[in-house]
Design an enzyme around this catalytic site. Structure first.
Site, PDB file in Angstrom:
ATOM      1  N   GLU A  87       0.833  -1.221   0.000  1.00 49.65           N
ATOM      2  CA  GLU A  87       0.000   0.000   0.000  1.00 49.65           C
ATOM      3  C   GLU A  87       0.859   1.259   0.000  1.00 49.65           C
ATOM      4  O   GLU A  87       1.750   1.405   0.844  1.00 49.65           O
ATOM      5  CB  GLU A  87      -0.901  -0.026   1.248  1.00 49.65           C
ATOM      6  CG  GLU A  87      -1.899   1.113   1.271  1.00 49.65           C
ATOM      7  CD  GLU A  87      -2.896   1.008   2.423  1.00 49.65           C
ATOM      8  OE1 GLU A  87      -3.248  -0.109   2.832  1.00 49.65           O
ATOM      9  OE2 GLU A  87      -3.306   2.074   2.907  1.00 49.65           O
ATOM     10  N   LYS A 265      -7.342  -0.941  11.578  1.00 58.22           N
ATOM     11  CA  LYS A 265      -6.685  -1.393  10.335  1.00 58.22           C
ATOM     12  C   LYS A 265      -5.478  -0.511  10.061  1.00 58.22           C
ATOM     13  O   LYS A 265      -4.417  -0.975   9.624  1.00 58.22           O
ATOM     14  CB  LYS A 265      -7.684  -1.346   9.168  1.00 58.22           C
ATOM     15  CG  LYS A 265      -7.190  -1.980   7.879  1.00 58.22           C
ATOM     16  CD  LYS A 265      -6.490  -1.013   6.947  1.00 58.22           C
ATOM     17  CE  LYS A 265      -6.097  -1.699   5.650  1.00 58.22           C
ATOM     18  NZ  LYS A 265      -5.362  -0.837   4.732  1.00 58.22           N
ATOM     19  N   ASP A 281       4.371 -14.399  12.314  1.00 55.29           N
ATOM     20  CA  ASP A 281       3.050 -14.939  12.000  1.00 55.29           C
ATOM     21  C   ASP A 281       2.038 -13.805  12.170  1.00 55.29           C
ATOM     22  O   ASP A 281       1.492 -13.587  13.249  1.00 55.29           O
ATOM     23  CB  ASP A 281       2.753 -16.106  12.954  1.00 55.29           C
ATOM     24  CG  ASP A 281       1.415 -16.767  12.669  1.00 55.29           C
ATOM     25  OD1 ASP A 281       0.595 -16.156  11.967  1.00 55.29           O
ATOM     26  OD2 ASP A 281       1.202 -17.887  13.162  1.00 55.29           O
ATOM     27  N   HIS A 379      -2.460   9.467  -0.907  1.00 56.57           N
ATOM     28  CA  HIS A 379      -2.595   8.124  -1.452  1.00 56.57           C
ATOM     29  C   HIS A 379      -2.478   8.128  -2.971  1.00 56.57           C
ATOM     30  O   HIS A 379      -1.861   7.274  -3.568  1.00 56.57           O
ATOM     31  CB  HIS A 379      -4.007   7.597  -1.119  1.00 56.57           C
ATOM     32  CG  HIS A 379      -3.993   6.520  -0.099  1.00 56.57           C
ATOM     33  ND1 HIS A 379      -3.863   6.768   1.232  1.00 56.57           N
ATOM     34  CD2 HIS A 379      -4.110   5.176  -0.222  1.00 56.57           C
ATOM     35  CE1 HIS A 379      -3.914   5.631   1.895  1.00 56.57           C
ATOM     36  NE2 HIS A 379      -4.046   4.648   1.031  1.00 56.57           N
TER      37      HIS A 379
HETATM   38  C1  MEV Z   1      -5.780   2.907   5.148  1.00 53.99           C
HETATM   39  O1  MEV Z   1      -5.026   1.780   4.806  1.00 53.99           O
HETATM   40  C2  MEV Z   1      -5.813   3.102   6.637  1.00 53.99           C
HETATM   41  C3  MEV Z   1      -6.748   4.203   7.116  1.00 53.99           C
HETATM   42  O2  MEV Z   1      -8.060   3.974   6.610  1.00 53.99           O
HETATM   43  C4  MEV Z   1      -6.746   4.169   8.620  1.00 53.99           C
HETATM   44  C5  MEV Z   1      -7.761   5.087   9.256  1.00 53.99           C
HETATM   45  O3  MEV Z   1      -8.816   5.378   8.628  1.00 53.99           O
HETATM   46  O4  MEV Z   1      -7.512   5.478  10.411  1.00 53.99           O
HETATM   47  C6  MEV Z   1      -6.312   5.560   6.607  1.00 53.99           C
END
Ligand code: MEV
Length: 428
Positions: A87, A265, A281, A379
């Protein structure tokens, strides 16, 4: 600033270096050998022969980009952090957040114990749970001796017994669970713990008259907690309004599961990337992290955020992290071994503190971007290169097309193809 100085400063900026310069930098800052460097140059360092030994039915090897997060200072020690991830923006974001944290001394982290739990499930007990429990307790040292006969380094330190009430629709009856508490030292420990659980089960069956069904470690590594903390000055993250917005973002993630999953995430973007780069792992890490996020019955943000009296932002992250620097793929995968060497960690606990700090840095960077300009602009910069490549651009065309679709704010394959067509048309 004099030109020579400026040049030198740029040279120190990792993202401005070419591959040769980056590898040279690594060789200077870490104890990588010429062989390790050669290995990094070879994208398929994991040979098919080795891959075929690691898994069944192998048909090839999947590569991922491997990068370096810079600026990390954890417990006053500088780290060059390897991250394997597909990413865009993640590595840049972690490096930026680490730089901001450094103004206030970097990350303070600690990992106290490395105890894992191995579980033996006992069913069909002909005696009461209390009797079974008493018989096991009376033979505690013998059971530990049997478990420890299976390993010279990793040791079962203690055992505990618990009743597990069957809440499943099957209503299979009473069950007793024996838990071995195993000090895994610098290993993740899964294999040894599973062997220990299997080795003690027949003796436990004899003692209780029950049947041992499952004999396996628990990945919920709550005796392997790691925590870290950092302060981010308000002036470095965009001012008091950004701090305030980040606190709103945190309270959203604390209170709403749909936001909490995405928030966490972001944390796992950092943790998994270092885990992958060092042969951990990551499925075990993920499973434990999410269970911990739901420990009070509701899934929440893994991190906590608040502000100091002077308005600076404080972040804290605590989670279970079962990692190892010996055994598993950390000792088999050639690039993962180089990843560990880049970090120069001496213990699994030290490795855990790094994963935790990178997770916190990643979280802060995501919240900051979301709370300020939104994350899409950052991004899209790298994503534009992917779109240009997908549209068929090659070599120098990739940068030209990517820059144009990014500047036009139209990062789509359709626009990339149009631009590519016009470049090629002009050239003829
Ligand atoms: C993207 O990989 C991760 C985010 O969505 C985390 C978040 O929203 O805090 C930017």
């Amino acid at each position: 600033m004099k030109l020579a100085n400026k040049k030198k400063q740029n040279k120190e900026k990792f993202y401005k270096m070419n591959l040769d310069e980056r590898l040279m930098y690594l060789q200077e800052k870490t104890n990588l050998s010429a062989n390790d460097i050669a290995l990094l140059r070879n994208p398929s360092s994991l040979t098919f022969v080795n891959a075929n030994r690691m898994i069944e039915n192998a048909i090839g090897v999947l590569s991922l980009p491997l990068g370096i997060a810079t600026n990390f200072v954890i417990n006053n020690k500088k780290y060059v952090v390897p991250m394997a991830i597909e990413e865009p923006s993640v590595i840049a974001a972690a490096s930026k957040a680490a730089k901001i944290a450094n103004v206030n001394g970097g990350f303070k982290a600690e990992c106290r114990e490395a105890l894992m739990i191995g579980q033996v499930q006992l069913v069909s007990l002909p005696v009461s749970l209390a009797t079974a429990r008493r018989r096991i307790s009376a033979h505690k040292s013998e059971i530990l001796r049997i478990a420890n006969s299976k390993s010279t380094s990793i040791k079962a330190k203690n055992l505990q017994i618990k009743d597990v009430f069957d809440t499943s629709p099957l209503k299979m009856g009473k069950m007793l669970v024996l838990e071995l508490l195993v000090d895994t030292k610098d290993a993740m420990g899964a294999n040894t713990i599973n062997t220990m659980c299997e080795s003690v089960s027949s003796r436990i069956e004899e003692l209780t008259g029950g049947r041992a069904i499952l004999r396996i470690l628990s990945n919920y590594a709550t005796r392997r907690m790691v925590k870290c903390r950092a302060i981010f000055s308000k002036s470095d993250i965009g001012g008091i309004d950004v701090v305030e917005n980040i606190l709103y973002a945190y309270s959203f993630a604390y209170s709403d599961v749909y936001r909490a999953v995405t928030h966490n995430k972001g944390i796992m973007n950092g943790i998994d990337a270092v885990a992958l780069a060092t042969g951990q792992d990551f499925r075990a890490i993920e499973a434990a992290a999410h269970a911990y996020a739901a420990r009070d019955g509701k899934y929440r943000s893994l991190s906590n955020w608040y502000k100091t009296r002077s308005g600076d932002l404080v972040g804290e992250l605590e989670l279970p992290l079962a990692v190892g620097i010996v055994g598993g793929s950390a000792s088999v995968h050639p690039t993962a071994m180089v990843g560990l060497k880049i970090l120069g960690v001496k213990t699994a606990k030290e490795l855990a503190t790094i994963l935790c700090a990178v997770g916190l840095a990643q979280n802060m960077a995501a919240l900051r971007a979301l709370a300020a300009e939104g994350i899409q602009r950052g991004h899209m910069k790298l994503h534009a290169k992917n779109i240009a490549t997908m549209a068929g651009a090659q070599n120098s065309e990739i940068d030209i097309v990517a820059e144009k679709i990014y500047d036009e704010n139209d990062v789509t394959p359709r626009r990339a193809k149009e631009i590519l067509f016009s470049i090629r048309h002009k050239e003829r």
